[in-house]
Design a protein around this motif. Structure first.
Motif, PDB file in Angstrom:
ATOM      1  N   SER A 233       0.821  -1.215   0.000  1.00 41.15           N
ATOM      2  CA  SER A 233       0.000   0.000   0.000  1.00 41.15           C
ATOM      3  C   SER A 233       0.854   1.264   0.000  1.00 41.15           C
ATOM      4  N   VAL A 234       2.159   1.125   0.312  1.00 42.89           N
ATOM      5  CA  VAL A 234       3.042   2.301   0.327  1.00 42.89           C
ATOM      6  C   VAL A 234       4.280   2.121  -0.552  1.00 42.89           C
ATOM      7  N   GLU A 235       4.462   0.943  -1.130  1.00 48.32           N
ATOM      8  CA  GLU A 235       5.592   0.710  -2.022  1.00 48.32           C
ATOM      9  C   GLU A 235       5.080   0.619  -3.453  1.00 48.32           C
ATOM     10  N   VAL A 236       5.498   1.558  -4.312  1.00 46.54           N
ATOM     11  CA  VAL A 236       5.010   1.624  -5.687  1.00 46.54           C
ATOM     12  C   VAL A 236       6.195   1.713  -6.649  1.00 46.54           C
ATOM     13  N   SER A 237       5.906   1.561  -7.925  1.00 45.22           N
ATOM     14  CA  SER A 237       6.932   1.670  -8.957  1.00 45.22           C
ATOM     15  C   SER A 237       6.417   2.531 -10.098  1.00 45.22           C
ATOM     16  N   ILE A 238       7.333   3.226 -10.756  1.00 42.19           N
ATOM     17  CA  ILE A 238       6.997   3.957 -11.974  1.00 42.19           C
ATOM     18  C   ILE A 238       8.046   3.611 -13.029  1.00 42.19           C
ATOM     19  N   SER A 239       7.676   3.724 -14.282  1.00 41.71           N
ATOM     20  CA  SER A 239       8.608   3.396 -15.356  1.00 41.71           C
ATOM     21  C   SER A 239       9.711   4.440 -15.441  1.00 41.71           C
ATOM     22  N   GLU A 240      10.821   4.051 -16.053  1.00 43.86           N
ATOM     23  CA  GLU A 240      11.953   4.967 -16.211  1.00 43.86           C
ATOM     24  C   GLU A 240      11.547   6.212 -17.002  1.00 43.86           C
ATOM     25  N   SER A 241      10.752   6.027 -18.057  1.00 44.92           N
ATOM     26  CA  SER A 241      10.335   7.184 -18.853  1.00 44.92           C
ATOM     27  C   SER A 241       9.421   8.109 -18.061  1.00 44.92           C
ATOM     28  N   THR A 242       8.527   7.536 -17.221  1.00 46.99           N
ATOM     29  CA  THR A 242       7.694   8.370 -16.350  1.00 46.99           C
ATOM     30  C   THR A 242       8.558   9.148 -15.371  1.00 46.99           C
ATOM     31  N   PHE A 243       9.554   8.458 -14.830  1.00 49.68           N
ATOM     32  CA  PHE A 243      10.489   9.074 -13.885  1.00 49.68           C
ATOM     33  C   PHE A 243      11.189  10.273 -14.517  1.00 49.68           C
ATOM     34  N   GLN A 244      11.697  10.100 -15.739  1.00 47.44           N
ATOM     35  CA  GLN A 244      12.416  11.171 -16.408  1.00 47.44           C
ATOM     36  C   GLN A 244      11.486  12.333 -16.767  1.00 47.44           C
ATOM     37  N   LYS A 245      10.288  12.023 -17.261  1.00 50.25           N
ATOM     38  CA  LYS A 245       9.331  13.084 -17.607  1.00 50.25           C
ATOM     39  C   LYS A 245       8.916  13.870 -16.366  1.00 50.25           C
ATOM     40  N   TRP A 246       8.783  13.164 -15.253  1.00 51.67           N
ATOM     41  CA  TRP A 246       8.420  13.828 -14.004  1.00 51.67           C
ATOM     42  C   TRP A 246       9.529  14.799 -13.587  1.00 51.67           C
ATOM     43  N   LEU A 247      10.762  14.346 -13.655  1.00 53.31           N
ATOM     44  CA  LEU A 247      11.884  15.196 -13.276  1.00 53.31           C
ATOM     45  C   LEU A 247      11.962  16.450 -14.142  1.00 53.31           C
ATOM     46  N   LEU A 248      11.675  16.287 -15.419  1.00 50.40           N
ATOM     47  CA  LEU A 248      11.781  17.403 -16.363  1.00 50.40           C
ATOM     48  C   LEU A 248      10.469  18.171 -16.518  1.00 50.40           C
ATOM     49  N   GLU A 249       9.445  17.768 -15.754  1.00 51.30           N
ATOM     50  CA  GLU A 249       8.125  18.404 -15.828  1.00 51.30           C
ATOM     51  C   GLU A 249       7.584  18.403 -17.255  1.00 51.30           C
ATOM     52  N   ILE A 250       7.760  17.265 -17.943  1.00 53.31           N
ATOM     53  CA  ILE A 250       7.212  17.097 -19.276  1.00 53.31           C
ATOM     54  C   ILE A 250       5.787  16.556 -19.148  1.00 53.31           C
ATOM     55  N   PRO A 251       4.798  17.203 -19.767  1.00 54.68           N
ATOM     56  CA  PRO A 251       3.414  16.712 -19.667  1.00 54.68           C
ATOM     57  C   PRO A 251       3.295  15.265 -20.127  1.00 54.68           C
ATOM     58  N   SER A 252       2.440  14.509 -19.459  1.00 57.25           N
ATOM     59  CA  SER A 252       2.274  13.089 -19.774  1.00 57.25           C
ATOM     60  C   SER A 252       0.804  12.727 -19.815  1.00 57.25           C
ATOM     61  N   SER A 253       0.449  11.834 -20.748  1.00 60.81           N
ATOM     62  CA  SER A 253      -0.924  11.327 -20.817  1.00 60.81           C
ATOM     63  C   SER A 253      -1.053   9.974 -20.134  1.00 60.81           C
ATOM     64  N   GLY A 254       0.050   9.523 -19.500  1.00 59.65           N
ATOM     65  CA  GLY A 254       0.003   8.263 -18.772  1.00 59.65           C
ATOM     66  C   GLY A 254       0.250   7.040 -19.607  1.00 59.65           C
ATOM     67  N   ASP A 255       0.804   7.208 -20.802  1.00 57.70           N
ATOM     68  CA  ASP A 255       0.953   6.066 -21.707  1.00 57.70           C
ATOM     69  C   ASP A 255       2.373   5.507 -21.765  1.00 57.70           C
ATOM     70  N   GLU A 256       3.209   5.845 -20.775  1.00 58.57           N
ATOM     71  CA  GLU A 256       4.606   5.423 -20.843  1.00 58.57           C
ATOM     72  C   GLU A 256       4.808   3.917 -20.832  1.00 58.57           C
ATOM     73  N   ILE A 257       3.898   3.160 -20.163  1.00 59.74           N
ATOM     74  CA  ILE A 257       4.099   1.717 -20.074  1.00 59.74           C
ATOM     75  C   ILE A 257       3.161   0.956 -20.994  1.00 59.74           C
ATOM     76  N   VAL A 258       2.631   1.649 -22.005  1.00 55.29           N
ATOM     77  CA  VAL A 258       1.741   1.008 -22.964  1.00 55.29           C
ATOM     78  C   VAL A 258       2.464   0.841 -24.295  1.00 55.29           C
ATOM     79  N   CYS A 259       2.431  -0.391 -24.822  1.00 50.92           N
ATOM     80  CA  CYS A 259       3.091  -0.670 -26.095  1.00 50.92           C
ATOM     81  C   CYS A 259       2.268  -0.108 -27.247  1.00 50.92           C
ATOM     82  N   GLY A 260       2.845  -0.187 -28.416  1.00 45.32           N
ATOM     83  CA  GLY A 260       2.174   0.346 -29.594  1.00 45.32           C
ATOM     84  C   GLY A 260       0.858  -0.325 -29.896  1.00 45.32           C
TER      85      GLY A 260
END
Length: 472
Positions: free
Chosen positions: A60-87
């Protein structure tokens, strides 16, 4: 004015609805696989509970995010939440590595979202009934599972009855709109003249759902709105004394979601006895967390009988989803007949109601969870010197840029702590909102505070100020 005045007004409004054939009823459906409809759906006798933290609680308190989500978050790049979705649109967690984070920003105060007993209750209901009838509660969506949950919540809140809503937001909206309808139902003209309107007194920092509900009632020209300074009982007293309207309502969060402070319940009760207003509280963040039995802030301050309507949620400390309104039977009849956000919403799926019912029972029985979260509060106080009042810790840093910088530092340090920015808070009051959970450990807190100390000056937080202000 006595409290009975509100009872009279509600009864008169119900009589008017009945005469207009607008009074709506809830008729619970027993689902086909219930072998004995006369028996209660879930007595809770087989619900497994535990007397200490278990390995699964940490999820309930341990979570994971993808590397691309992590980088976009750091750079404040807008995201639609599709970082872990394949083509092809299929989620694939093996596409890239993930970053593990310790969650200090959620509202799962007791860690019940990962409890196996609650998950099993949802799974059992889903196997037997699927999602259940899909429709509004007034049509076909209200089942014996929903009724059992309502009864359980009414008992928890020491109220005569309870009305389930799809969300806590819709619950507050329904209450405010139904309140406004009383003045229109009892009006001597097509539109209520000023003297027949309802005066609503609202705390300046109330939740958006209360504000939006009041705005809708105001747009319908049914209410007169007075906003009093946050938790300022002198200001509220002055507004009440200068208001000539007979029908008065005071509405407040019980535990404020952004600042983590409590409404002055004792003072509100005193004012209620003097002015005869209807007292409505939104106990979203206090339910299951406060009080010996988890009854909430009113139980904590021993004033359950003085609260007329208590709105709550099942999506925070209960670890599930949905909202509710604990009140008298007459208020329930009125709200289910005039609360638009309730009337025109589909009822919660049966598995959700079953899970929430299990959660109410587990939350009450597993007392160690309430003990644990308040232990974490005391430990945070001792480690930082900040006189926090609750598991909600508001570290105000000022500008949006500063809040984002602090949040990014926490992210790099392995903590999920988000920056709270406008429109949630004013531009100059941006902050880190830290929330504690029963499933955090003392070591978690030490690591958190060490990381916080590197991005804000905890020593400069004013020990005597109402909120926790910090400088980067």
């Amino acid at each position: 004015m006595e409290k009975s005045s509100w009872d009279y007004w509600v009864q008169e409004a119900l009589a008017k609805l009945e005469s207009l054939k607008l009074l709506r009823s809830l008729r619970p459906i027993y689902l086909s696989k219930e072998s004995n409809p006369s028996r209660k759906v879930a007595l809770g006798v087989n619900y497994e509970v535990f007397d200490e933290m278990q390995p699964w609680d940490r999820s309930s308190v341990e979570v994971s995010i993808s590397e691309s989500t992590f980088q976009k978050w750091l750079l404040e790049i807008p995201s639609s939440g599709d970082e872990i979705v394949c083509g092809n649109g299929v989620t694939d967690h093996k596409v890239e590595q993930s970053k593990k984070l310790l969650l200090f920003s959620g509202n799962d105060y007791l860690g019940l979202s990962s409890h196996p007993t609650i998950g099993k209750a949802a799974a059992k209901a889903a196997r037997e009934h699927g999602m259940g009838p899909r429709g509004s509660a007034l049509i076909c969506g209200y089942t014996s599972y929903h009724r059992e949950l309502e009864s359980c919540l009414a008992n928890l809140k020491k109220k005569e009855d309870c009305l389930l809503c799809p969300t806590g937001f819709s619950a507050n909206m329904a209450v405010m709109v139904a309140l406004g309808n009383i003045s229109s139902l009892l009006a001597s003209a097509e539109k209520p003249p000023k003297k027949e309107k309802i005066a609503i007194f609202s705390d300046a920092l109330n939740h958006a759902s209360i504000i939006d509900g009041i705005r809708l009632a105001e747009r319908q020209q049914n209410v007169e709105v007075h906003v009093y300074k946050h938790c300022d009982m002198s200001h509220l007293r002055s507004l009440l004394s200068s208001c000539a309207l007979k029908k008065k309502v005071v509405v407040t969060d019980s535990l404020f979601s952004m600042d983590g402070d409590f409404a002055p319940m004792v003072e509100l009760v005193k004012l209620r006895k003097r002015h005869g207003f209807l007292l409505v509280i939104d106990d979203a963040h206090g339910t299951f967390v406060c009080g010996k039995n988890g009854g909430g802030v009113a139980e904590e301050f021993n004033c359950e009988r003085d609260v007329d309507i208590c709105v709550g949620t099942l999506s925070k400390a209960a670890g599930c989803h949905g909202g509710f309104i604990a009140c008298s039977k007459n208020w329930k009849k009125l709200i289910q007949s005039r609360g638009r956000s309730f009337i025109f919403s589909t009822a919660s799926p049966v598995p959700v109601a079953a899970a929430a019912h299990a959660s109410v029972i587990v939350a009450k029985k597993e007392v160690w969870r309430r003990n644990a979260i308040w232990n974490r509060v005391r430990e945070f106080q001792a480690l930082t010197g900040i006189p926090i009042k609750s598991p909600i810790i508001s570290l105000i840093v000022g500008s949006e840029e500063k809040a984002l910088q602090a949040s990014q530092h926490m992210l790099k340090s392995g903590f999920h702590v988000t920056a709270i920015r406008p429109p949630t808070v004013p531009p100059n009051l941006c902050r880190l909102r830290v929330t504690l959970s029963a499933t955090h450990t003392a070591d978690d807190l030490k690591q958190l505070i060490a990381a916080l100390s590197c991005c804000i000056n905890i020593q400069e937080i004013g020990s005597n100020s109402l909120y926790a202000y910090a400088r980067l």
